[in-house]
Each structure stands twice: as C-alpha cells, then as structure tokens.
Write an enzyme that holds these catalytic residues in place. Structure first.
Site, short mmCIF file in Angstrom:
data_model
loop_
_atom_site.label_atom_id
_atom_site.label_comp_id
_atom_site.label_asym_id
_atom_site.label_seq_id
_atom_site.Cartn_x
_atom_site.Cartn_y
_atom_site.Cartn_z
CG HIS A 101 -0.49 0.15 2.55
ND1 HIS A 101 -0.91 1.14 3.44
CD2 HIS A 101 1.28 0.18 3.18
CE1 HIS A 101 -0.68 0.93 4.68
NE2 HIS A 101 0.52 0.40 4.20
CB CYS B 32 3.30 5.79 5.39
SG CYS B 32 3.93 5.09 6.43
CG HIS C 69 5.28 0.83 2.69
ND1 HIS C 69 4.63 1.90 1.62
CD2 HIS C 69 4.84 0.70 3.73
CE1 HIS C 69 3.69 2.32 3.19
NE2 HIS C 69 3.84 1.64 3.63
CG HIS D 8 2.95 -2.85 6.27
ND1 HIS D 8 3.83 -2.16 7.26
CD2 HIS D 8 2.46 -1.68 5.39
CE1 HIS D 8 4.11 -1.73 7.14
NE2 HIS D 8 3.24 -0.93 5.66
CG ASP E 7 -2.65 -13.06 1.54
OD1 ASP E 7 -1.03 -12.97 1.86
OD2 ASP E 7 -2.66 -15.23 0.65
CG HIS E 8 0.55 -12.92 -1.76
ND1 HIS E 8 0.52 -13.11 -0.90
CD2 HIS E 8 1.74 -13.32 -2.54
CE1 HIS E 8 1.13 -14.11 -0.79
NE2 HIS E 8 2.52 -14.12 -1.24
CD GLU F 171 0.16 0.21 8.70
OE1 GLU F 171 -0.60 -0.43 7.83
OE2 GLU F 171 1.43 0.67 9.27
#
Ligand SMILES: Nc1nc2c(c(=O)[nH]1)N=C([C@H](O)[C@H](O)COP(=O)(O)OP(=O)(O)OP(=O)(O)O)CN2
Length: 141
Positions: A14, A33, A39, A41, A79-80, A126
């Site tokens: 994100h 951010c 980037h 998490h 996810d992913h 996070e």
C-alpha cells in the site's frame, strides 16, 4: 462472558497518500508511507468473538469455522494485493490500519452472526509496533 480469538495473516502492499494533495503535503503528513512506489507489510489479524461456551462442545464458536470465514471474506481478498489499486474497499478511503479494521469488521460481522456467534473485536497489527483495534456495532442475533 468468554472471548475467543483467531489469528490469521496476510501480506499486502500500500501507500498512504491522498490523490488530492500535493506530493509535498503527502510527504509532510504521511512520511515514508507516502513513497510513490509502494511498500509492503506482513499483516497479523486477530479476530475475537464473544459468548458463553456451549455446554456440550465447550466452544463459544469453533475456531476452525471462524478461520474459514476470515479466510473467505478477508484473507482471500487482501493477501498479496495492492490495497490501494486492487481492493475496492479502499476506493474512497486510505488503507490505514484503522480503516482496514473497520472494513474487515464490515465483512465479518454478519458472517459471524450467521454462524451463531457475536463479533467482539478486530485487531490488526501492521508492524510489530503499530496495531489498531475496532469494536464496531454488534451484528444481528
Ligand atoms: N495511526 C496510524 N499511523 C500510521 C499508520 C497507520 O496505519 N495508522 N501507518 C503507517 C505506515 O503504513 C508505515 O508504513 C508504518 O511503518 P513503520 O514506520 O516502518 O513502522 P514502525 O513504527 O513499526 O517502525 P519504526 O522503525 O519503529 O518507525 C505509519 N503510521
């Protein structure tokens, strides 16, 4: 009252930047951010349900059933993924930890109710140092 928590994990990319703001303003408010090239998490999700244990099974809710609900409604979607680009939950709001917990609650609350339990809390880590809790409006009995 008992509280039972199921843990699931997912990873996603994100960035935190408002499209209506300048790069400078985004950088000022969101720091790294807001980096343009995203980037990622490794998110750690804890979903808690509440209730009294069934007198026969001793379960408030079968944690395996809760896992299946979380995987189907949340993990399989996130996810992913790139949260900003791929997930329509974030079309009108930034994918902060707080906004993720709200969106996850909205996806889970009726599913958990239909399985005969009550959603109590959505907690999302996070990073090791940042997490948010959301206690949303209760589901229908
Ligand atoms: N209230 C919130 N604050 C912040 C959020 C958020 O979702 N809600 N998110 C971020 C960023 O996404 C950022 O990527 C966090 O990463 P980082 O700064 O590396 O995280 P840590 O604090 O764990 O790392 P340190 O090395 O301790 O700084 C920022 N804020």
């Amino acid at each position: 009252m008992h509280y039972v928590t199921r843990r699931e994990t997912f990873n996603a990319a994100h960035k935190l930047a408002l499209p209506t703001w300048s790069d400078e303003r985004n950088r000022e408010v969101f720091g790294k951010c807001a980096n343009a090239n995203w980037h990622g998490h490794n998110y750690d999700l804890r979903v808690t349900v509440s209730g009294s244990p069934d007198p026969v099974t001793g379960f408030v809710m079968d944690a395996k059933v809760l896992s299946q609900i979380i995987k189907r409604t949340v993990v399989d979607v996130l996810d992913h993924s790139n949260l900003n680009l791929d997930v329509d939950w974030f079309r009108d709001r930034l994918p902060t930890t707080e906004n993720l917990t709200t969106a996850i609650w909205e996806r889970l609350v009726d599913e958990v109710s239909a399985a005969g339990s009550a959603l109590y809390r959505v907690r999302l880590y996070e990073t090791e140092n940042i997490y948010a809790d959301y206690y949303g409006p209760a589901g229908r009995p």
